[in-house]
Enzyme design. Structure first.
Site, PDB file in Angstrom:
ATOM      1  N   ASN A  13     -22.684 -37.188  52.685  1.00 47.62           N
ATOM      2  CA  ASN A  13     -23.243 -38.056  51.633  1.00 47.62           C
ATOM      3  C   ASN A  13     -22.443 -39.349  51.510  1.00 47.62           C
ATOM      4  O   ASN A  13     -23.014 -40.416  51.300  1.00 47.62           O
ATOM      5  CB  ASN A  13     -23.289 -37.317  50.297  1.00 47.62           C
ATOM      6  CG  ASN A  13     -24.513 -36.428  50.192  1.00 47.62           C
ATOM      7  OD1 ASN A  13     -25.638 -36.914  50.080  1.00 47.62           O
ATOM      8  ND2 ASN A  13     -24.307 -35.119  50.269  1.00 47.62           N
ATOM      9  N   ASN A 106     -22.959 -37.627  40.233  1.00 49.06           N
ATOM     10  CA  ASN A 106     -22.748 -36.552  41.222  1.00 49.06           C
ATOM     11  C   ASN A 106     -24.069 -36.270  41.922  1.00 49.06           C
ATOM     12  O   ASN A 106     -25.143 -36.512  41.354  1.00 49.06           O
ATOM     13  CB  ASN A 106     -22.277 -35.292  40.477  1.00 49.06           C
ATOM     14  CG  ASN A 106     -22.036 -34.117  41.412  1.00 49.06           C
ATOM     15  OD1 ASN A 106     -21.439 -34.274  42.471  1.00 49.06           O
ATOM     16  ND2 ASN A 106     -22.503 -32.941  41.031  1.00 49.06           N
ATOM     17  N   HIS A 108     -26.122 -33.032  43.492  1.00 50.20           N
ATOM     18  CA  HIS A 108     -26.104 -31.568  43.440  1.00 50.20           C
ATOM     19  C   HIS A 108     -27.289 -31.031  44.236  1.00 50.20           C
ATOM     20  O   HIS A 108     -28.420 -31.532  44.093  1.00 50.20           O
ATOM     21  CB  HIS A 108     -26.189 -31.101  41.980  1.00 50.20           C
ATOM     22  CG  HIS A 108     -26.178 -29.616  41.866  1.00 50.20           C
ATOM     23  ND1 HIS A 108     -25.020 -28.878  42.038  1.00 50.20           N
ATOM     24  CD2 HIS A 108     -27.173 -28.723  41.651  1.00 50.20           C
ATOM     25  CE1 HIS A 108     -25.313 -27.587  41.909  1.00 50.20           C
ATOM     26  NE2 HIS A 108     -26.613 -27.466  41.680  1.00 50.20           N
ATOM     27  N   SER A 135     -30.523 -33.304  43.257  1.00 51.72           N
ATOM     28  CA  SER A 135     -30.528 -34.139  42.049  1.00 51.72           C
ATOM     29  C   SER A 135     -29.293 -35.022  42.047  1.00 51.72           C
ATOM     30  O   SER A 135     -28.199 -34.569  42.401  1.00 51.72           O
ATOM     31  CB  SER A 135     -30.460 -33.266  40.782  1.00 51.72           C
ATOM     32  OG  SER A 135     -31.451 -32.260  40.791  1.00 51.72           O
ATOM     33  N   GLU A 141     -19.623 -33.113  30.248  1.00 48.01           N
ATOM     34  CA  GLU A 141     -18.637 -32.040  30.181  1.00 48.01           C
ATOM     35  C   GLU A 141     -19.204 -30.678  30.564  1.00 48.01           C
ATOM     36  O   GLU A 141     -18.474 -29.698  30.624  1.00 48.01           O
ATOM     37  CB  GLU A 141     -17.999 -32.017  28.789  1.00 48.01           C
ATOM     38  CG  GLU A 141     -17.176 -33.290  28.568  1.00 48.01           C
ATOM     39  CD  GLU A 141     -16.505 -33.359  27.216  1.00 48.01           C
ATOM     40  OE1 GLU A 141     -15.950 -32.340  26.784  1.00 48.01           O
ATOM     41  OE2 GLU A 141     -16.558 -34.440  26.602  1.00 48.01           O
ATOM     42  N   ASP A 144     -22.680 -29.749  36.181  1.00 44.56           N
ATOM     43  CA  ASP A 144     -24.038 -30.032  36.676  1.00 44.56           C
ATOM     44  C   ASP A 144     -25.038 -30.179  35.525  1.00 44.56           C
ATOM     45  O   ASP A 144     -26.236 -29.913  35.697  1.00 44.56           O
ATOM     46  CB  ASP A 144     -24.506 -28.934  37.660  1.00 44.56           C
ATOM     47  CG  ASP A 144     -23.569 -28.820  38.862  1.00 44.56           C
ATOM     48  OD1 ASP A 144     -23.067 -29.864  39.313  1.00 44.56           O
ATOM     49  OD2 ASP A 144     -23.329 -27.695  39.332  1.00 44.56           O
ATOM     50  N   ALA A 172     -32.629 -34.955  52.506  1.00 42.11           N
ATOM     51  CA  ALA A 172     -33.139 -35.604  51.286  1.00 42.11           C
ATOM     52  C   ALA A 172     -31.989 -36.206  50.478  1.00 42.11           C
ATOM     53  O   ALA A 172     -32.111 -37.304  49.919  1.00 42.11           O
ATOM     54  CB  ALA A 172     -33.921 -34.594  50.451  1.00 42.11           C
ATOM     55  N   GLU A 173     -30.857 -35.501  50.424  1.00 45.04           N
ATOM     56  CA  GLU A 173     -29.692 -36.027  49.700  1.00 45.04           C
ATOM     57  C   GLU A 173     -29.293 -37.389  50.248  1.00 45.04           C
ATOM     58  O   GLU A 173     -28.949 -38.311  49.499  1.00 45.04           O
ATOM     59  CB  GLU A 173     -28.497 -35.068  49.834  1.00 45.04           C
ATOM     60  CG  GLU A 173     -28.687 -33.737  49.127  1.00 45.04           C
ATOM     61  CD  GLU A 173     -27.447 -32.852  49.230  1.00 45.04           C
ATOM     62  OE1 GLU A 173     -26.317 -33.371  49.164  1.00 45.04           O
ATOM     63  OE2 GLU A 173     -27.612 -31.628  49.382  1.00 45.04           O
TER      64      GLU A 173
END
Ligand code: GRF
Length: 215
Positions: A13, A106, A108, A135, A141, A144, A172-173
């Site tokens: 990534n 992030n 995920h 996603s 906090e 995910d 896809a990421e």
């Protein structure tokens, strides 16, 4: 927008973000890469693109607070606006997240809020979902649990195992993360009542069916 990318492993990534950022007109600049493991393969991608990298090895610090203090020092030194986690396998404390409030994102490998945490592909297969995916979300906090910026759906195929499904989700990421970073850098992502709203983008086209409508 100046961006730090935090990694723990192979960094595919990270590579997709570096490739995007190398395109003319891309609005974000990756100014530093930080790995918490000295053997993170992604460090090679940073070197290949001539981007400064640092190792902040969590094992060299007595506790999480000391590790995060070193991380903060490295990030402050780089003068960054946004932190992109890309396969960064340390949970960040509430204090760290608050310090960078709404400035950490992030990627995920699931369609959140389904399957937070680890082993998402095996869990998706075990649940029998027909659509899985990835996603990009803000980090808050809750692990995910932050506002979702963008998602990509991938159809589960007959005969998939966790590995084959992971490979398609990963493709896809590699498209989703550069898109979301661009939207963030163009200031088109608004946080409103805990949800991320995207300004000035076309809505996604049609529904993805699984099985396909031609069945
Ligand atoms: C990706 O699947 C990402 O979604 C997850 O960890 C994996 C990292 O892969 N958080 P890579 O290091 O970017 O290749």
């Amino acid at each position: 927008m100046k961006v730090a990318v935090l990694i723990s492993g192979r960094g595919s990534n990270l590579r997709s973000l570096l490739e995007a950022a190398a395109e003319p007109g891309y609005p974000a600049e990756i100014v530093c890469v930080i790995a918490n493991r000295p053997d993170a393969g992604g460090l090679d991608h940073a070197a290949a693109f001539g981007i400064a990298s640092q190792v902040v090895d969590h094992k060299s610090y007595a506790d999480r607070a000391a590790f995060e203090a070193a991380l903060t020092e490295a990030l402050d030194g780089a003068g960054i606006d946004l932190i992109c986690l890309a396969g960064f396998m340390r949970v960040l404390s509430g204090a760290f997240v608050r310090r960078w409030k709404n400035r950490i994102v992030n990627i995920h490998p699931s369609l959140l809020p389904l399957f937070p945490g680890l082993d998402t592909h095996a869990r998706a297969l075990a649940a029998g979902v027909k659509l899985h995916g990835c996603s990009v979300h803000f980090v808050n906090e809750t692990v995910d649990g932050g506002a979702i910026i963008g998602q990509a759906a991938v159809a589960v195929q007959t005969g998939d195992d966790a590995e084959s499904l992971a490979a398609r989700v990963l493709e896809a990421e590699h498209r989703l993360y550069p898109l979301c970073l661009r939207l963030l850098a163009e200031d088109r992502v608004r946080l409103d009542d805990g949800q991320a709203r995207i300004e000035g983008t076309p809505e996604a086209g049609s529904a993805l069916f699984s099985p396909d409508l031609s069945a």
